[in-house]
Write an enzyme that holds these catalytic residues in place. Sequence first.
Site, PDB file in Angstrom:
ATOM      1  N   HIS B  73       0.828  -1.204   0.000  1.00  0.00           N
ATOM      2  CA  HIS B  73       0.000   0.000   0.000  1.00  0.00           C
ATOM      3  C   HIS B  73       0.869   1.262   0.000  1.00  0.00           C
ATOM      4  CE1 HIS B  73      -3.825   2.063   1.012  1.00  0.00           C
ATOM      5  NE2 HIS B  73      -3.019   2.930   1.601  1.00  0.00           N
ATOM      6  N   TYR B  76       4.288   0.443  -3.074  1.00  0.00           N
ATOM      7  CA  TYR B  76       3.999  -0.033  -4.440  1.00  0.00           C
ATOM      8  C   TYR B  76       5.073  -0.998  -4.936  1.00  0.00           C
ATOM      9  CZ  TYR B  76       0.638   3.843  -4.484  1.00  0.00           C
ATOM     10  OH  TYR B  76      -0.403   4.688  -4.183  1.00  0.00           O
ATOM     11  N   HIS B 119     -10.516   2.655  -1.109  1.00  0.00           N
ATOM     12  CA  HIS B 119     -10.712   2.305   0.294  1.00  0.00           C
ATOM     13  C   HIS B 119     -11.513   1.013   0.324  1.00  0.00           C
ATOM     14  CE1 HIS B 119     -10.509   4.345   4.445  1.00  0.00           C
ATOM     15  NE2 HIS B 119      -9.317   4.193   3.966  1.00  0.00           N
ATOM     16  N   HIS B 121     -10.727  -2.490   1.152  1.00  0.00           N
ATOM     17  CA  HIS B 121     -10.797  -3.465   2.243  1.00  0.00           C
ATOM     18  C   HIS B 121     -11.641  -2.952   3.409  1.00  0.00           C
ATOM     19  CE1 HIS B 121      -8.120  -5.841  -0.074  1.00  0.00           C
ATOM     20  NE2 HIS B 121      -7.550  -6.503   0.912  1.00  0.00           N
ATOM     21  N   GLN B 347      -8.048   9.153  11.795  1.00  0.00           N
ATOM     22  CA  GLN B 347      -8.460  10.130  10.776  1.00  0.00           C
ATOM     23  C   GLN B 347      -8.330  11.563  11.281  1.00  0.00           C
ATOM     24  OE1 GLN B 347      -9.909   9.237   7.417  1.00  0.00           O
ATOM     25  NE2 GLN B 347      -8.431   7.730   8.133  1.00  0.00           N
TER      26      GLN B 347
END
Lengths: 265, 774
Positions: B73, B76, B119, B121, B347
């Site tokens: 993630h 890469y 987003h 999963h 977040q």
Amino acid sequence: MAGKTRVCVVRIEGSSGADELYNAFAAVGAEAEKVHLKQLSGDCPAVLRRDLGEYDVLALPGGMAGGNYVRPGAIMAARLKTQIGKELKGFVDSGKFVLGVNNGFQALAELGLLPSGAFGKPTMAFICNPTGAYECRDTYVDVLDSRCAALSAVPRAKCAHMPTAQMCGGIVFETKKVAGRLIDDGQIPFVYAKPEGDVPKELWNPSGIPEAVAAVCNPAGNVLGMMPMPQRAMTGYSEPGWNRKAHAEEGLGAAVLRSIVGNVR
Amino acid sequence: MDPKLTARIDGPVLIYEIRVLGATDAELDSISKAMGLGLDVEEMKGITEYFREEGRNPTDVELNSLAQAWSEHCCYKSSKNILREFVFSIDHPDVMSRGDAGVMAFDDDHAYALRIESHNHPSALDPYGGAGTGIGGIIRDVVCMGATPIAGVDPLCFGPPDWDGPMAKGTKHPRYLLDGAVGGLRDYSNRVGAPIVCGGFFFDERYVENCLANVGCVGFLEKGRLLNNFAGGPGEVFVLIGSPTGRDGVHGVTFASADLSEMSDDDAGGSVQLGNPTLKEPIIHACLEINEMGLLTGMKDLGGGGLSCVIGEMAYGAGCGADFDLDKVPVKGPGLAPWEIWISETQERMMATCKPENVDKVLAICEMWDVPATVVGRTTAEPRTRLFWEGVKIFDVDTRFLTGGPAYNRPYVIPDVSTKADEEFPELPGHGEVILALLSDYNVASKEWACSQYDSGAGGRRVLGAFVGPVGGQGPGDAAVLTPVPGSHRGLAIALGCNPWHTDANPYHGGMGAVDETCRNLVAVGAKPHAITDCLNFGNPQKPDRLGVFREAVRGLGEVCAALNLPIPSGNVSLYNETAGCAVLPTPMVLGTGIIEDAREAVSADIKGESNLLYVVGDTLDEMGASLLFRRFGGRGGDVPGVDPKNLKDLTERMLDAIGAGLVLSAHDCSDGGLAVAVAEMCISGGIGAELDLSHIDLEMPRKLYSESNTRWVVEVEREDAAAFRELMSGRAVPIGETGGDSLRIPAAYVNLGVEEMREAWSRPLAEAMGGGL
């Protein structure tokens, strides 16, 4: 008085419509300013302090102030009341103009400023849309004669585009007779109108009441709450299907805001 | 893992030494598994080698940090060599930044930012929270460029909402997932005032066990406000803005870098983040205001990997190091281990860097917005990233090693593709019935159920939205058009393109087609394609056949962009979209932007009047492979539509010339369901019928009607403009009939369908399946 009409667009967290309302007032020639509520209450550095009395118009924007987690408009209303309640009452009593759009209208109702003008004693409430869902819709309005002198330069348009977007557009007054009486008394400057085509009533009239109330002003005409959003009907290009027919460069929303800016002083 | 492999380190906080030095392969593997690192043995050995040179074992904080940085993630590792080969090289003078979001020049004074990511999963486990934090994350990517979010885009790929087939254990029903995802997008984007202006739904049984929730965002800024995503140099201060850090979102990236399994719900633990849009809204204002005042040197959002990725990258980008006081990070509650604070993906957090003399001003603006802000570290000249707890060093790693990560050339096999040779054409009922069936397919049917829940007009910039035609009779549009500069009519068009079924049957053609469709949509409204951003959703890259599909799709996508000189200033790769050995449909989702000089000249797809002429621009070929017709009626094989980039470039220019000359009344992209569905949709949105004569197309009738050949538009032209239009098109516009009446009539195919009948078929299915609708 010289100079431009000064518009105070209030922001608190979640009042995400402040920028668009600010841009729209600026577009019709007002001297608009985005002012955080803390700047009005004094809970800020001295240099940022603003005095509500220095403005001609107080504008409460749309969005979801405080997330709208309690009731629509309740958090914004509670903050206004506790932090600048006295100044706000003085502002209204002195005849200065207050505009609440969308979530701002809901806050004015929650404050009791609409429809009766009895500060602190709410007599109307907003409930969930008739569809039970959030609805972002291209609604239409008829312009009615009203006590709202600030709207005197608005053409008496029929079925003019002015969009809405809200979870709670349903209106409840104290009794079923109130809406009709408000229309008779000139306190309803805008009602929803059915556009052509196959549009269910629940969508063209989110108020959920037969009188299709889209906006309310107080008896003195200096406090106006609107669910349809003039700042999103500024040009003739905001109405869907504009390229199918002859259309004006300007939308009804521009006429509404220009009339307010031109008539409040 | 063997307790001998860890030892507590004395100090002010609970940290452990992990004894990788001298550990066997089996022990390294057990460490990776026990700590949830997601690293394979070779990667563990690489890390061990680094610490051997350092002369010590790593701490648990360091090992966890490297696991984040080295996850698929974040770095890469399976895809970057392929991306480098095919897409990274496209340059364009308008590209201003390739940061967390790409930034393109818009006019002399303004620029826009664009990015799309996945987003997937989280949305498969908690669709409401997953999709909501998805849009929240992509908004941060745009804000940290110094841009105001002006548009959200939400391509969603789910199993059919009325799915009645088998589902792997632990999988949630598509109807539940879709309802949750749309609800999460609605409540988040509406609360922050970021309008979702266009989207796309893709329904297929191969999304039942692996749904995809992609989220895109476009932002707008003054050119002078463009921010870097890294510090300006040593001696600067890190300010952490936004939410206190909690255990929510620990291990999000390693979770996203593995296949889903029935145990995922339990394994995920805190991997799904909690969104707080009511905090995000003022964070956006505060960050943009701080930037407006010129107080920042850099800003970066805290997303995958949390602090562990941001600090190293912000320092590395400036060629410096970082000293970070981990104990200064505000936390949601007691009991968080240092490694959890360091990698948590909580977040609503942003990291800013500024000169020491500006710190107080930055903090004061955050205070004004009631947004928490804390000084947490500083940049240093020495290129090391060091963490301290109450002044005691608990972490000390070379910044380049920390932010690097491996890159693999994993083995791949080029997949077989569908061809005409193995085509089995399905038996069809009458064409009238077929057209109604295609219109009511979930992949074509109206998405109004979802779109009307989004505050798509927020910002007051919209000229064209997801639906076109008059209120009360709208149909699907091609691209949204916004006018982002107050008082200016210069328009920014935003569109999506992707055909997962074409990509599955021929990945190379599917990759090309995704760009072609995006360009078609932009051109249909009169916008010149300007840039794209892509979210590449594929299966497990450690399986050679999956990686072959990925490689071929990227090759196709890159070739078309290179030929058009269409830059890709940002993008995202999402791999491991598979459950129990079953991979998702390969889904290269493309979000494109285009510029229209005067948005008042924008064209929409709705038929405008009676007795006008209809043309199809471009070649209709025998390309039935993976078409909606075949999927719906059981066809197999067939050639999959390809793209000739020269042809796309030529027809794009001709179309834009014709639109610019005012010759085009309406235009619509021809895609799923072919010519038949494209014309039917134009009838629905225009409320006007048409009569078609397809004798100028040299194919059998069903292929004329339903072939999904790329690079085609259906165009309505006034009779008196026909000669000028045809001349501009130089023989590439094929006459197909004229507009008029209240039905779609194709005499040679025995079709006579009322416009209202078609509208019913198109408008009802999704609303009914989702239990809403009037």
